[in-house]
Write a protein that holds these residues in place. Sequence first.
Motif, mmCIF file in Angstrom:
data_model
loop_
_atom_site.group_PDB
_atom_site.id
_atom_site.type_symbol
_atom_site.label_atom_id
_atom_site.label_comp_id
_atom_site.label_asym_id
_atom_site.label_seq_id
_atom_site.Cartn_x
_atom_site.Cartn_y
_atom_site.Cartn_z
ATOM 1 N N LYS A 143 0.851 -1.192 0.000
ATOM 2 C CA LYS A 143 0.000 0.000 0.000
ATOM 3 C C LYS A 143 0.882 1.236 0.000
ATOM 4 O O LYS A 143 1.961 1.238 0.585
ATOM 5 N N SER A 144 0.386 2.304 -0.666
ATOM 6 C CA SER A 144 1.114 3.569 -0.718
ATOM 7 C C SER A 144 0.174 4.686 -1.153
ATOM 8 O O SER A 144 -0.997 4.451 -1.429
ATOM 9 N N GLN A 145 0.725 5.892 -1.281
ATOM 10 C CA GLN A 145 -0.048 7.027 -1.783
ATOM 11 C C GLN A 145 -0.051 7.062 -3.304
ATOM 12 O O GLN A 145 -1.045 7.445 -3.914
ATOM 13 N N TYR A 146 1.085 6.672 -3.916
ATOM 14 C CA TYR A 146 1.241 6.733 -5.371
ATOM 15 C C TYR A 146 1.947 5.478 -5.865
ATOM 16 O O TYR A 146 2.719 4.871 -5.130
ATOM 17 N N ALA A 147 1.712 5.132 -7.127
ATOM 18 C CA ALA A 147 2.431 4.011 -7.736
ATOM 19 C C ALA A 147 2.588 4.261 -9.227
ATOM 20 O O ALA A 147 1.725 4.871 -9.866
ATOM 21 N N ILE A 148 3.702 3.785 -9.759
ATOM 22 C CA ILE A 148 3.976 3.851 -11.186
ATOM 23 C C ILE A 148 4.308 2.436 -11.642
ATOM 24 O O ILE A 148 5.236 1.828 -11.112
ATOM 25 N N ARG A 157 9.605 -1.906 -18.507
ATOM 26 C CA ARG A 157 10.655 -2.380 -17.595
ATOM 27 C C ARG A 157 10.161 -3.474 -16.669
ATOM 28 O O ARG A 157 10.948 -4.106 -15.988
ATOM 29 N N ARG A 158 8.827 -3.647 -16.575
ATOM 30 C CA ARG A 158 8.198 -4.622 -15.681
ATOM 31 C C ARG A 158 8.536 -4.327 -14.217
ATOM 32 O O ARG A 158 8.896 -5.207 -13.449
ATOM 33 N N VAL A 159 8.418 -3.042 -13.865
ATOM 34 C CA VAL A 159 8.749 -2.575 -12.525
ATOM 35 C C VAL A 159 7.603 -1.721 -11.996
ATOM 36 O O VAL A 159 7.061 -0.879 -12.715
ATOM 37 N N ILE A 160 7.249 -1.949 -10.727
ATOM 38 C CA ILE A 160 6.284 -1.094 -10.035
ATOM 39 C C ILE A 160 7.048 -0.333 -8.963
ATOM 40 O O ILE A 160 7.756 -0.934 -8.150
ATOM 41 N N THR A 161 6.915 0.999 -8.968
ATOM 42 C CA THR A 161 7.513 1.851 -7.947
ATOM 43 C C THR A 161 6.375 2.479 -7.159
ATOM 44 O O THR A 161 5.495 3.109 -7.736
ATOM 45 N N MET A 162 6.395 2.276 -5.845
ATOM 46 C CA MET A 162 5.363 2.831 -4.972
ATOM 47 C C MET A 162 6.008 3.885 -4.077
ATOM 48 O O MET A 162 7.101 3.676 -3.562
ATOM 49 N N LEU A 163 5.307 5.012 -3.913
ATOM 50 C CA LEU A 163 5.853 6.153 -3.182
ATOM 51 C C LEU A 163 4.904 6.618 -2.091
ATOM 52 O O LEU A 163 3.689 6.625 -2.282
ATOM 53 N N GLY A 164 5.474 7.056 -0.964
ATOM 54 C CA GLY A 164 4.683 7.697 0.086
ATOM 55 C C GLY A 164 3.996 6.733 1.022
ATOM 56 O O GLY A 164 3.067 6.053 0.631
ATOM 57 N N ALA A 165 4.469 6.667 2.256
ATOM 58 C CA ALA A 165 3.861 5.846 3.310
ATOM 59 C C ALA A 165 3.639 4.406 2.832
ATOM 60 O O ALA A 165 2.547 3.870 2.907
ATOM 61 N N THR A 198 3.695 0.404 2.774
ATOM 62 C CA THR A 198 3.631 -0.754 3.662
ATOM 63 C C THR A 198 3.567 -1.999 2.797
ATOM 64 O O THR A 198 2.730 -2.098 1.906
ATOM 65 N N LEU A 199 4.476 -2.944 3.056
ATOM 66 C CA LEU A 199 4.495 -4.220 2.346
ATOM 67 C C LEU A 199 4.278 -5.320 3.368
ATOM 68 O O LEU A 199 4.998 -5.390 4.362
ATOM 69 N N THR A 200 3.253 -6.151 3.160
ATOM 70 C CA THR A 200 2.972 -7.240 4.090
ATOM 71 C C THR A 200 2.938 -8.566 3.347
ATOM 72 O O THR A 200 2.492 -8.643 2.201
ATOM 73 N N GLN A 201 3.437 -9.581 4.034
ATOM 74 C CA GLN A 201 3.350 -10.956 3.550
ATOM 75 C C GLN A 201 3.314 -11.847 4.773
ATOM 76 O O GLN A 201 4.256 -11.835 5.577
ATOM 77 N N GLY A 202 2.236 -12.584 4.914
ATOM 78 C CA GLY A 202 2.087 -13.409 6.109
ATOM 79 C C GLY A 202 2.150 -12.528 7.344
ATOM 80 O O GLY A 202 1.497 -11.504 7.428
ATOM 81 N N GLY A 203 2.996 -12.903 8.315
ATOM 82 C CA GLY A 203 3.155 -12.121 9.537
ATOM 83 C C GLY A 203 4.236 -11.062 9.440
ATOM 84 O O GLY A 203 4.576 -10.436 10.432
ATOM 85 N N ASN A 204 4.811 -10.861 8.250
ATOM 86 C CA ASN A 204 5.889 -9.902 8.060
ATOM 87 C C ASN A 204 5.347 -8.589 7.502
ATOM 88 O O ASN A 204 4.523 -8.594 6.595
ATOM 89 N N THR A 205 5.853 -7.472 8.044
ATOM 90 C CA THR A 205 5.470 -6.145 7.568
ATOM 91 C C THR A 205 6.717 -5.282 7.483
ATOM 92 O O THR A 205 7.527 -5.275 8.404
ATOM 93 N N VAL A 206 6.860 -4.557 6.367
ATOM 94 C CA VAL A 206 7.959 -3.618 6.192
ATOM 95 C C VAL A 206 7.362 -2.285 5.752
ATOM 96 O O VAL A 206 6.498 -2.248 4.875
ATOM 97 N N ASN A 207 7.833 -1.189 6.364
ATOM 98 C CA ASN A 207 7.344 0.156 6.063
ATOM 99 C C ASN A 207 8.495 1.018 5.568
ATOM 100 O O ASN A 207 9.617 0.884 6.045
ATOM 101 N N GLY A 208 8.208 1.914 4.648
ATOM 102 C CA GLY A 208 9.229 2.829 4.152
ATOM 103 C C GLY A 208 8.610 3.911 3.301
ATOM 104 O O GLY A 208 7.396 4.072 3.248
ATOM 105 N N GLY A 209 9.467 4.655 2.620
ATOM 106 C CA GLY A 209 9.005 5.757 1.784
ATOM 107 C C GLY A 209 8.841 5.376 0.327
ATOM 108 O O GLY A 209 8.027 5.949 -0.385
ATOM 109 N N ARG A 210 9.643 4.388 -0.129
ATOM 110 C CA ARG A 210 9.580 3.982 -1.535
ATOM 111 C C ARG A 210 9.821 2.479 -1.634
ATOM 112 O O ARG A 210 10.719 1.948 -0.997
#
Length: 181
Positions: A102-107, A112-120, A122-134
């Motif tokens: 989840k994020s505010q923006y995505a390209i 290139r087959r690449v997704i770039t997500m920007l702003g707040a 959150t990446l979750t998989q199972g019980g794992n969660t990672v938060n960042g800016g990009r």
Amino acid sequence: MRLIPSSVLLMLSAVAATGVSAQRAHNSNAPIDFGADHIELQDKANRAVLSGGVSVKQADMTLNSARMTVAYTGEVVGGNPQVSRLDASGGVTVRRPDQTAKSQYAIYDLNRRVITMLGAVTLTQGGNTVNGGRLTMNLDTGRAVIDGSSVRGSGGATASGGTVTQTGGRVTGTFSVPKRN
């Protein structure tokens, strides 16, 4: 720029893995199905603007947002314009098997087959969660990289519908621990 220990990168790779295998690639050649409350075609600009409950599905991946600009090349194959890029804004969610980002923006750069997500982010998989800016996800390799800030150095990064100007920050998260006897 801070260096991240290889052990943390290995854990991030585990979080970013799709399905059972980290090498499982997304089928970025699959057709893209979409739905929205409103669509505005801008043929001379080779783009379409979707708004209101936007939902895009490609193979086993779904991208939802409030608004999306779809850029196409102008080339038509089999009666369909060839999409080159999707710019999403407003409560962006990307769902893949066993993974949600989840994020505010995505390209989504289809070439290139690449997704770039920007702003707040959150990446979750199972019980794992990672938060960042990009978050940058390579759909061919399944590799995901999360930065603490949404831009390198100072300034801002522009995405459809606004500007993200976070310049500092850390990657944070929670990793699940297997149950031990």
